[in-house]
Design an enzyme around this catalytic site. Structure first.
Site, mmCIF file in Angstrom:
data_model
loop_
_atom_site.group_PDB
_atom_site.id
_atom_site.type_symbol
_atom_site.label_atom_id
_atom_site.label_comp_id
_atom_site.label_asym_id
_atom_site.label_seq_id
_atom_site.Cartn_x
_atom_site.Cartn_y
_atom_site.Cartn_z
ATOM 1 N N ARG A 108 0.848 -1.200 0.000
ATOM 2 C CA ARG A 108 0.000 0.000 0.000
ATOM 3 C C ARG A 108 0.871 1.234 0.000
ATOM 4 O O ARG A 108 1.764 1.369 0.842
ATOM 5 C CB ARG A 108 -0.860 0.049 1.268
ATOM 6 C CG ARG A 108 -1.962 -0.931 1.312
ATOM 7 C CD ARG A 108 -3.043 -0.534 2.272
ATOM 8 N NE ARG A 108 -2.598 -0.118 3.600
ATOM 9 C CZ ARG A 108 -3.414 0.269 4.545
ATOM 10 N NH1 ARG A 108 -4.714 0.326 4.322
ATOM 11 N NH2 ARG A 108 -2.964 0.622 5.734
ATOM 12 N N THR A 112 -1.466 7.454 -0.410
ATOM 13 C CA THR A 112 -2.763 7.291 -1.086
ATOM 14 C C THR A 112 -3.519 6.049 -0.608
ATOM 15 O O THR A 112 -4.717 5.916 -0.867
ATOM 16 C CB THR A 112 -2.561 7.127 -2.605
ATOM 17 O OG1 THR A 112 -1.821 5.906 -2.827
ATOM 18 C CG2 THR A 112 -1.774 8.287 -3.195
ATOM 19 N N ASP A 204 0.499 -3.615 12.161
ATOM 20 C CA ASP A 204 0.941 -3.999 10.816
ATOM 21 C C ASP A 204 1.270 -5.495 10.811
ATOM 22 O O ASP A 204 2.240 -5.934 11.436
ATOM 23 C CB ASP A 204 2.170 -3.171 10.428
ATOM 24 C CG ASP A 204 2.553 -3.399 8.980
ATOM 25 O OD1 ASP A 204 2.573 -2.422 8.219
ATOM 26 O OD2 ASP A 204 2.826 -4.560 8.596
ATOM 27 N N ASP A 207 4.811 -6.551 9.573
ATOM 28 C CA ASP A 207 5.874 -6.247 10.548
ATOM 29 C C ASP A 207 5.840 -7.219 11.718
ATOM 30 O O ASP A 207 6.879 -7.651 12.208
ATOM 31 C CB ASP A 207 5.717 -4.809 11.072
ATOM 32 C CG ASP A 207 6.154 -3.779 10.036
ATOM 33 O OD1 ASP A 207 6.883 -4.154 9.098
ATOM 34 O OD2 ASP A 207 5.755 -2.601 10.169
#
Ligand code: PRP
Ligand code: URA
Length: 213
Positions: A108, A112, A204, A207
């Site tokens: 991603r 945006t 995340d 991660d």
């Protein structure tokens, strides 16, 4: 969120229990990885209730010969969306060790939130297979929608998408953009924050799976 025919949200105490540990910021990388695999295995059980290609096979028990339904050889392809989807592959491989694996690389854009494609390698004849597309996080739905579009452009017609945590925005977007794809989400969270992260979520997923932060 609307009630979509092509969406299954799991509401199972065992999955809820495992997700509670998964969310905890103190859960180690090892435990996080193991939990993602376990939840995926539990989801796969339900996900494959319908639409699995089967064949009849004769089996000789100690007492007689009977005809049994077995999953057709080489009928299922697993496609993780890189990176975090990789964490779900073993959870399906424990059930179907010979399932082939395709890879779709998307990340991603932080500004945006639009998915950017960087890799696509799929097994040959994928168009005839049941494709299990996997990614732990379904946030805006941009990555899942793009990945499904890529699979369809390769001729795939039988696609199921599995995510561990979904946001209502993302689930609706995928369900409406691809009504022919069944979406399985183990839990539906509240919303997205201003950075496109799922709340309460787990942070995340990439991660946490790979220790990159
Ligand atoms: C995460 C996640 C999904 C995507 C979901 O990946 O694994 O692929 O975000 O967000 P969306 O629904 O808004 O598209 P990310 O782009 O962070 O890449 P990574 O797996 O390499 O960390
Ligand atoms: N991707 C993640 O890994 N987590 C989120 O909450 C949203 C997208």
């Amino acid at each position: 969120m609307k009630d979509y025919k092509n969406v299954t949200i799991f509401d199972h105490p065992l999955i809820r229990h495992k997700i509670a540990i998964l969310r905890d910021e103190n859960t180690s990388m090892k435990e996080f990885r193991e939990l993602v695999e376990e939840i995926t295995t539990l989801m796969t059980f339900e996900c494959l209730r319908e639409g699995v290609p089967t064949v009849e096979k004769e089996v000789k028990t100690p007492l007689e010969v009977c005809t049994q339904q077995v999953v057709k050889d080489n009928a299922i392809v697993i496609v993780p969306i890189l990176r975090a989807g990789l964490g779900m592959v073993n959870g399906i491989h424990v059930l179907f060790p010979s399932a082939r694996v395709g890879h779709i690389g998307l990340y991603r854009d932080e500004e945006t939130l639009e998915p950017q494609e960087y890799y696509c390698k799929l097994p040959s004849h994928i168009e005839d297979k049941l494709v299990l597309l996997v990614d732990p996080m379904l946030a805006t739905g941009g990555s899942a929608c793009d990945a499904i579009k890529m699979l369809k452009s390769h001729g795939c017609k039988n696609i199921k998408f599995m995510a561990v945590i979904g946001a209502p925005e993302g689930v609706s977007r995928v369900a409406e953009t691809h009504p022919d794809v069944h979406i399985f989400v183990s839990t539906l969270d509240r919303c997205l924050n201003e950075n496109g992260y799922i709340l309460p979520g787990l942070g995340d997923a990439g991660d946490r799976l790979f220790g990159t932060k």
